[in-house]
Design a protein around this motif. Sequence first.
Motif, PDB file in Angstrom:
ATOM      1  N   HIS A 259       0.863  -1.181   0.000  1.00 32.80           N
ATOM      2  CA  HIS A 259       0.000   0.000   0.000  1.00 32.80           C
ATOM      3  C   HIS A 259       0.900   1.231   0.000  1.00 32.80           C
ATOM      4  O   HIS A 259       1.631   1.461   0.964  1.00 32.80           O
ATOM      5  CB  HIS A 259      -0.917   0.027   1.228  1.00 32.80           C
ATOM      6  CG  HIS A 259      -1.948  -1.052   1.250  1.00 32.80           C
ATOM      7  ND1 HIS A 259      -3.017  -1.086   0.392  1.00 32.80           N
ATOM      8  CD2 HIS A 259      -2.052  -2.159   2.032  1.00 32.80           C
ATOM      9  CE1 HIS A 259      -3.764  -2.156   0.642  1.00 32.80           C
ATOM     10  NE2 HIS A 259      -3.189  -2.834   1.629  1.00 32.80           N
TER      11      HIS A 259
ATOM     12  N   GLU B 241      -7.299   4.647   8.742  1.00 26.57           N
ATOM     13  CA  GLU B 241      -7.320   3.232   8.368  1.00 26.57           C
ATOM     14  C   GLU B 241      -6.382   2.460   9.299  1.00 26.57           C
ATOM     15  O   GLU B 241      -5.327   2.955   9.701  1.00 26.57           O
ATOM     16  CB  GLU B 241      -6.872   3.072   6.920  1.00 26.57           C
ATOM     17  CG  GLU B 241      -7.108   1.683   6.354  1.00 26.57           C
ATOM     18  CD  GLU B 241      -6.829   1.619   4.864  1.00 26.57           C
ATOM     19  OE1 GLU B 241      -7.051   0.538   4.279  1.00 26.57           O
ATOM     20  OE2 GLU B 241      -6.396   2.646   4.293  1.00 26.57           O
ATOM     21  N   THR B 242      -6.760   1.222   9.635  1.00 25.97           N
ATOM     22  CA  THR B 242      -5.954   0.421  10.554  1.00 25.97           C
ATOM     23  C   THR B 242      -5.632  -0.941   9.939  1.00 25.97           C
ATOM     24  O   THR B 242      -6.372  -1.463   9.106  1.00 25.97           O
ATOM     25  CB  THR B 242      -6.671   0.208  11.901  1.00 25.97           C
ATOM     26  OG1 THR B 242      -7.897  -0.489  11.681  1.00 25.97           O
ATOM     27  CG2 THR B 242      -6.935   1.534  12.605  1.00 25.97           C
ATOM     28  N   TRP B 243      -4.517  -1.513  10.410  1.00 26.92           N
ATOM     29  CA  TRP B 243      -4.102  -2.862  10.027  1.00 26.92           C
ATOM     30  C   TRP B 243      -3.616  -3.584  11.277  1.00 26.92           C
ATOM     31  O   TRP B 243      -2.965  -2.987  12.134  1.00 26.92           O
ATOM     32  CB  TRP B 243      -2.953  -2.825   9.014  1.00 26.92           C
ATOM     33  CG  TRP B 243      -3.289  -2.196   7.707  1.00 26.92           C
ATOM     34  CD1 TRP B 243      -3.740  -2.809   6.576  1.00 26.92           C
ATOM     35  CD2 TRP B 243      -3.206  -0.804   7.379  1.00 26.92           C
ATOM     36  NE1 TRP B 243      -3.932  -1.914   5.573  1.00 26.92           N
ATOM     37  CE2 TRP B 243      -3.612  -0.660   6.028  1.00 26.92           C
ATOM     38  CE3 TRP B 243      -2.824   0.340   8.083  1.00 26.92           C
ATOM     39  CZ2 TRP B 243      -3.646   0.565   5.387  1.00 26.92           C
ATOM     40  CZ3 TRP B 243      -2.858   1.565   7.454  1.00 26.92           C
ATOM     41  CH2 TRP B 243      -3.264   1.674   6.111  1.00 26.92           C
TER      42      TRP B 243
ATOM     43  N   THR C 276      -1.983   2.517  12.426  1.00 26.76           N
ATOM     44  CA  THR C 276      -3.038   3.456  12.039  1.00 26.76           C
ATOM     45  C   THR C 276      -2.464   4.516  11.117  1.00 26.76           C
ATOM     46  O   THR C 276      -1.374   5.051  11.361  1.00 26.76           O
ATOM     47  CB  THR C 276      -3.636   4.135  13.286  1.00 26.76           C
ATOM     48  OG1 THR C 276      -4.088   3.129  14.203  1.00 26.76           O
ATOM     49  CG2 THR C 276      -4.808   5.038  12.899  1.00 26.76           C
ATOM     50  N   SER C 277      -3.200   4.814  10.040  1.00 27.52           N
ATOM     51  CA  SER C 277      -2.739   5.818   9.081  1.00 27.52           C
ATOM     52  C   SER C 277      -3.332   7.179   9.400  1.00 27.52           C
ATOM     53  O   SER C 277      -4.228   7.314  10.243  1.00 27.52           O
ATOM     54  CB  SER C 277      -3.141   5.407   7.663  1.00 27.52           C
ATOM     55  OG  SER C 277      -4.523   5.645   7.456  1.00 27.52           O
TER      56      SER C 277
ATOM     57  N   THR D 236      -5.331   8.770   7.724  1.00 27.19           N
ATOM     58  CA  THR D 236      -6.752   8.813   7.336  1.00 27.19           C
ATOM     59  C   THR D 236      -7.626   7.965   8.249  1.00 27.19           C
ATOM     60  O   THR D 236      -8.830   7.859   8.026  1.00 27.19           O
ATOM     61  CB  THR D 236      -6.921   8.317   5.888  1.00 27.19           C
ATOM     62  OG1 THR D 236      -6.469   6.957   5.788  1.00 27.19           O
ATOM     63  CG2 THR D 236      -6.137   9.192   4.927  1.00 27.19           C
TER      64      THR D 236
END
Length: 570
Positions: free
Chosen positions: A151, A174-176, A169-170, A172
């Motif tokens: 990504h 978004e998390t992974w 965490t980004s 924006t």
Amino acid sequence: MEEAASHAHDQPTSDVAIIGSGIAGTVLASILSRAGLDVLLLDAGTHPRFAVGESTIPHTSMLMHMVAKRYDVPEIEELASFEGVQGRVSPASGIKRNFGFLYHREGRSQEPAEANELPLPGIINTENHFFRQDVDAWMLSVAVRYGATVHQRVNVTDVDIDDNGATLTSSTGETWRTRFVVDASGFRSPLADKMDLREQPSRLRHNARTLFTHMINVKPYESLVPHGTHANVMPWSQGTLHHLFEGGWIWVIPFNNHAKARNPLVSVGLSLDPRLYPKPENMTPEEEFRQFIAKFPDIAPQFEGARSVREWVSTGRFQYSSKQTVGYRWCLTAHASGFIDALFSRGLANTFEIINALGWRLIEAVRDDDFAVERFKLVEELEQGLLDFNDDLVANAYTSWKHYDLWDAWFRVWSVNQRLSNFEINRAYGRYLKTGDRHILEDYERHAVHGTLAEYQPARQLFANASEQLRQVHEGMVAPRVAAESIMKSLRTADFLPPALGAGEPLNRCIHVTPGKVVSMLKWAKNDAPPEVGRLVHEGLTYFLGRRFAPGKFNPVSEVFKARRRVKAK
């Protein structure tokens, strides 16, 4: 904090998340993916993009061979030679056949005798000036082919570690979820920021700031001086050229220095001790560069008519270090853990040392589902040890530039260390290929903690004593000339240095290893060297030669053409 805690019970969706898709992140992602791990690769930018760390050394290339074979990723081996890079990675890269050093004084012409060269024997391996935007993008494609999920344009702003994994965490939101995090992003490491890992103040002795860019129309230095002015055996433009002066240096790394060159660019940088050269106000980096080189009558002409093709970068102090680089379910690696200086081209070598040691430990940890910090203890020791070793190497070099004779002595200490470390890694890799015993490589990793100095106490003591001499010069306790004489005496009297190198001969400022000298070194190793060093030199050299002339590796017709190109380049 509540949101982070809520993710702690979520199952990880990847085995390893790597932050940063430069060469460190992509090589590691390729290794882990090839081993069957689920790898997530996140980067705030996109490829292709500019990156520093363009010059390889024989140690780097041998590490690439080793890593490629150990982890069964043959694409990494393509990076290990000029021919491999040109044919399969990037024709925009340059060739590196030497380290060149020219010593300058403000307002005075360069003295021809004050020049040093370390040729890199082409019969063994031809080194590279990597055009990093191509090389890094190619390695990213390799990681993708082995199964890594990538990504780009993802700015990781937070990393939370818990008992079951980690949450990234980004910006924006978004998390992974992942089982382990490797931060290979560089100075602006989100993991280092989150855990407050940077040393404040840094323990590092070296202190420099840097300006750098890519330029066109930079002249080959040999075109500016009469033929035969210097005693170098290879053209300056056929390698990494270093203009040295008290308090700093300029690098010139051409990508356009061979017959098939398609890239007109040259990497150019200026590194300065800010205690001698404070960063000026109200001046652009290019203005500072031009104003600075105008002080040196034999540097400025190389850049007449040259212009930059990208924005200049100007930094503050470029050195940083970390209190800790390994923890439960996380690791800082490569330039995320620390950085010294581009001098001596050790950045890529150190990166591959760490990847070599980290890869198999991480693969086993994932398979065992055991991420105990103790498993990665040597990785921490390696990262911190290499940082400290390189700090000594570079800080002492900057000190040595107070006086040419002192630099000349330190140049020899560095070149001796280069040779001994090459013998060490050659021997380890040769034994590994012969036996397949991975413990040989694990033993080598422990050598690497000490900068891969041979595990022979007199050799380490010579380096330590010379380093102490430079420290005393820096503190004003010893005169530069006195320290230079002391170091040269230790080189002349060391019984573990092959006489053919001529490391202690004052007039030998080009440490060139010819085929005849190789034969002399082998005879010395067999008959006259201390037994431990004799075995090291013999095995290190014979492995190199055995690999070089093995069936399928040596093409007589190709070698004739290479020899002709070398003669024509002169």
